[in-house]
Scaffold this motif. Sequence first.
Motif, PDB file in Angstrom:
ATOM      1  N   ASP A 236      -2.067   3.528  25.086  1.00 51.59           N
ATOM      2  CA  ASP A 236      -2.784   2.836  24.015  1.00 51.59           C
ATOM      3  C   ASP A 236      -2.927   3.719  22.776  1.00 51.59           C
ATOM      4  OD1 ASP A 236      -4.531   4.577  25.249  1.00 51.59           O
ATOM      5  OD2 ASP A 236      -6.261   3.216  25.209  1.00 51.59           O
ATOM      6  N   LYS A 237      -3.181   5.012  22.987  1.00 55.11           N
ATOM      7  CA  LYS A 237      -3.278   5.938  21.846  1.00 55.11           C
ATOM      8  C   LYS A 237      -1.931   6.109  21.164  1.00 55.11           C
ATOM      9  CE  LYS A 237      -7.179   8.712  23.563  1.00 55.11           C
ATOM     10  NZ  LYS A 237      -8.114   8.347  22.475  1.00 55.11           N
ATOM     11  N   LEU A 238      -0.872   6.163  21.952  1.00 50.86           N
ATOM     12  CA  LEU A 238       0.475   6.307  21.392  1.00 50.86           C
ATOM     13  C   LEU A 238       0.828   5.105  20.522  1.00 50.86           C
ATOM     14  CD1 LEU A 238       3.272   7.697  21.257  1.00 50.86           C
ATOM     15  CD2 LEU A 238       3.862   6.483  23.376  1.00 50.86           C
ATOM     16  N   ILE A 239       0.492   3.915  20.985  1.00 53.91           N
ATOM     17  CA  ILE A 239       0.803   2.694  20.239  1.00 53.91           C
ATOM     18  C   ILE A 239       0.042   2.659  18.917  1.00 53.91           C
ATOM     19  CG2 ILE A 239       0.497   0.181  20.257  1.00 53.91           C
ATOM     20  CD1 ILE A 239       1.147   0.279  23.280  1.00 53.91           C
ATOM     21  N   ILE A 240      -1.253   2.989  18.969  1.00 58.53           N
ATOM     22  CA  ILE A 240      -2.066   2.961  17.746  1.00 58.53           C
ATOM     23  C   ILE A 240      -1.575   4.009  16.746  1.00 58.53           C
ATOM     24  CG2 ILE A 240      -4.371   3.424  16.832  1.00 58.53           C
ATOM     25  CD1 ILE A 240      -5.486   2.223  19.466  1.00 58.53           C
ATOM     26  N   ALA A 241      -1.300   5.236  17.234  1.00 54.80           N
ATOM     27  CA  ALA A 241      -0.854   6.316  16.340  1.00 54.80           C
ATOM     28  C   ALA A 241       0.477   5.969  15.679  1.00 54.80           C
ATOM     29  CB  ALA A 241      -0.731   7.620  17.118  1.00 54.80           C
ATOM     30  N   THR A 242       1.389   5.391  16.440  1.00 57.40           N
ATOM     31  CA  THR A 242       2.701   5.032  15.887  1.00 57.40           C
ATOM     32  C   THR A 242       2.574   3.914  14.868  1.00 57.40           C
ATOM     33  OG1 THR A 242       3.733   5.656  18.002  1.00 57.40           O
ATOM     34  CG2 THR A 242       5.055   4.348  16.470  1.00 57.40           C
ATOM     35  N   ALA A 243       1.757   2.922  15.177  1.00 58.50           N
ATOM     36  CA  ALA A 243       1.557   1.796  14.251  1.00 58.50           C
ATOM     37  C   ALA A 243       0.993   2.287  12.923  1.00 58.50           C
ATOM     38  CB  ALA A 243       0.628   0.764  14.881  1.00 58.50           C
ATOM     39  N   GLN A 244       0.047   3.245  12.993  1.00 59.30           N
ATOM     40  CA  GLN A 244      -0.524   3.802  11.765  1.00 59.30           C
ATOM     41  C   GLN A 244       0.498   4.648  11.010  1.00 59.30           C
ATOM     42  OE1 GLN A 244      -3.943   5.890  13.303  1.00 59.30           O
ATOM     43  NE2 GLN A 244      -5.279   4.092  13.163  1.00 59.30           N
ATOM     44  N   LEU A 245       1.345   5.360  11.742  1.00 60.25           N
ATOM     45  CA  LEU A 245       2.329   6.252  11.120  1.00 60.25           C
ATOM     46  C   LEU A 245       3.297   5.491  10.226  1.00 60.25           C
ATOM     47  CD1 LEU A 245       3.667   9.132  10.978  1.00 60.25           C
ATOM     48  CD2 LEU A 245       5.101   8.382  12.902  1.00 60.25           C
ATOM     49  N   ILE A 246       3.795   4.341  10.716  1.00 60.53           N
ATOM     50  CA  ILE A 246       4.831   3.632   9.954  1.00 60.53           C
ATOM     51  C   ILE A 246       4.376   2.238   9.507  1.00 60.53           C
ATOM     52  CG2 ILE A 246       6.750   4.904  10.985  1.00 60.53           C
ATOM     53  CD1 ILE A 246       7.172   2.546  12.889  1.00 60.53           C
ATOM     54  N   SER A 247       3.078   1.983   9.631  1.00 62.73           N
ATOM     55  CA  SER A 247       2.490   0.731   9.113  1.00 62.73           C
ATOM     56  C   SER A 247       3.182  -0.515   9.652  1.00 62.73           C
ATOM     57  CB  SER A 247       2.527   0.729   7.573  1.00 62.73           C
ATOM     58  OG  SER A 247       1.831   1.833   7.054  1.00 62.73           O
TER      59      SER A 247
END
Length: 734
Positions: A236-247
Amino acid sequence: MVEQAEINGIISSVIYRNDENGYAVVRLEQDNGEMTTAVGCLPYIAPGEMISAEGSWMTHAQHGRQFKIEQSNRLLPTSADGIYEYLAGSTVKGVGPATAALIVDRFGEKTLDILEMSPDKLAEIKGISSAKAKSICASFKKQAGVRRLTEFLCAYNIQPLVALRLYKAYGSEALEVVHENPYIISADHIGASFAEADNLALELGIEGDSINRISAAVLFELKHNSGNGHCFIPTDKLIIATAQLISVPTALVSEAVDTLFSNGQLVCDEVAGLNVCYLNELYDAETFVAERIKAMAKTSLKSKLNTASLISEIEELYSISYAPLQKKSIELAFNNQMLVITGGPGTGKTTILKGILKLYEKLELDTCLAAPTGRAAKRMSELCSMEASTIHRLLGAKMSEDGESVVFTKDEDDLLVCDALIVDECSMVDITLMSAILHALKPDCRLILVGDADQLPSVGPGNVFADIIRSEIVPAVRLTEIFRQKSDSRIIRNAHMINRGEHPDFEANTGDFFRLKRLKGGTSVDTIVELCSKRLPEKMNIPSSSIQVLSPTRKGETGTVNLNKRLQQELNPASEEKKEKPFGDVIFRTGDRVIQIKNNYDILWKTPSGINGAGIYNGDIGVIKSIDPITETVLVDYEDKLACYGFDMLNELEHAWALTVHKSQGSEYRAVILALSGDVQMLLTRGVLYTAVTRAKELLIMVGDDAIAHRMIDNNKQSRRYCALRLRLIADEA
């Protein structure tokens, strides 16, 4: 609004050129005969080149009217005179004015075609051997390829140095590789940021919600976090961090994670009830280490020899009487396949090691010694009177053929030829290195892990040494008693107090531990420079070369970046006798102390006695012996190992008069000066202070505000690392 303009002409001379970022100042002879100064991104520009440029006119306060280039189209010269000017400017390695004249006199306007296609014809010229002809042509072809690649990348604001590394890794196919996968430029061996790679990918037409883009971002997040010590990331943290990284929406990232898992590009697992994601190599390393250690921990060794009698013989040999815990350590090394020994300074680890080595000698066991860094291995050799190697050298580390990863020649197919391996400074060993060690051991090989579990953990992923101890499945000895011959050292006594969370009396400036109170950063820096340049060399006969300045951080007035600039000015100032090479914001100079900041298994070195080898490792410290602007090389002396660096490799070096505490791990210095820097709060921890103090052998001087030291002692917070080795070790053990 600035009016756009276009100019055309021939480069008459190059006033300034920075090969790291491509910026250049040139004199341009326009088609109308007017001489103009032009500035802009013109990587590897040389006299004689023809250029068509778009940009705008500007007036510089100091240099007057200039043309600022925004876009350019460059062509190599076609006339014999232009080609001579181009080659005579040492643009091509091995070609100066005299050689350029010989070549152009022979081939005229066809010269550049000959250089690219026909080295055999070049060798027909008297004075140019076949080998030199091949070298000249290879240099020209490389430059042509790098130039095309550089111009392409510069259009997207990516530094020319990236082009050099791309060409080195992929040769003439580099441009094609980048078009196929723009994210390749953010690989470790190329060095661009993920943001640069992502911008390039979008500019080349990859859609913002492309599965390839999102997958690249997921893998980047996992790789980036492995550099922060994590073996895995909760899904879940990986998904959120990636989504924020590349919008992008989290749903698309979740789909990408599923696809990567299905394709075998990452591993999904459950750890302590959490769904987590691993890079394949880290999952394989962690699970293998756990299984192999569990098997070794269960192995007890039978022998008809009398342990007590052997230990008595060793005590008589060394004229010592072992303390009960030391004697127990040697007994455990006798009876078990694996043993862990941990303890702070002065607790007798070396005495135990000498006993174990003598025991193994009596058992006729072939024993190897190893440590993570060259300095640690050298110290181990001196203390144990036996040769020790770095772990990487012992395992035959080298770069893979694609240049993207490390491979070890020693593994299950080519095992280490030893019956026992003793590894020191094990707090520095990460999960991938521990995996490589275990892969290279014979099934019955003994393994002794030695270190200080209270020091900072490894820079790489995992918390291996501490996790093995905390699992309690491997026999372990924790040494706490300071032996009498060490008890007079305030360095050792204060280190143990700091480790227990106690506050030493920093005002008691006696013995080998001193504090110089300075409340301002600038004053601290002045004091540190004076200590290194005058006070310690003149008052205590400690040369500057034996002094190591440490700081918790790179940033701020008392960070290593600023300290190194000041120390270079004082300890190795510029002079006409010293060659220099500017590199980014740094100037490398003959006589500079430098540190290798990444493992490079391909750097060739040789000793004065003629021994050749390859590999310079993260943490190795040397001195720049020479800088050659003709061959574009820097020669560094790593304690009689002379290693040669091309100018494009200088990103692997940093100045080393001042190091971060993390970089000093595994090393011991005659004198340490610690800058008490409060600039980065997250680094003000007990572990950082304890590690810094324990680097000093004869003298420690803290410079700064006592309050910072007290704050560090009180802050025993350890950053959480996502790793599961301990859990895997204790699984099924209950």
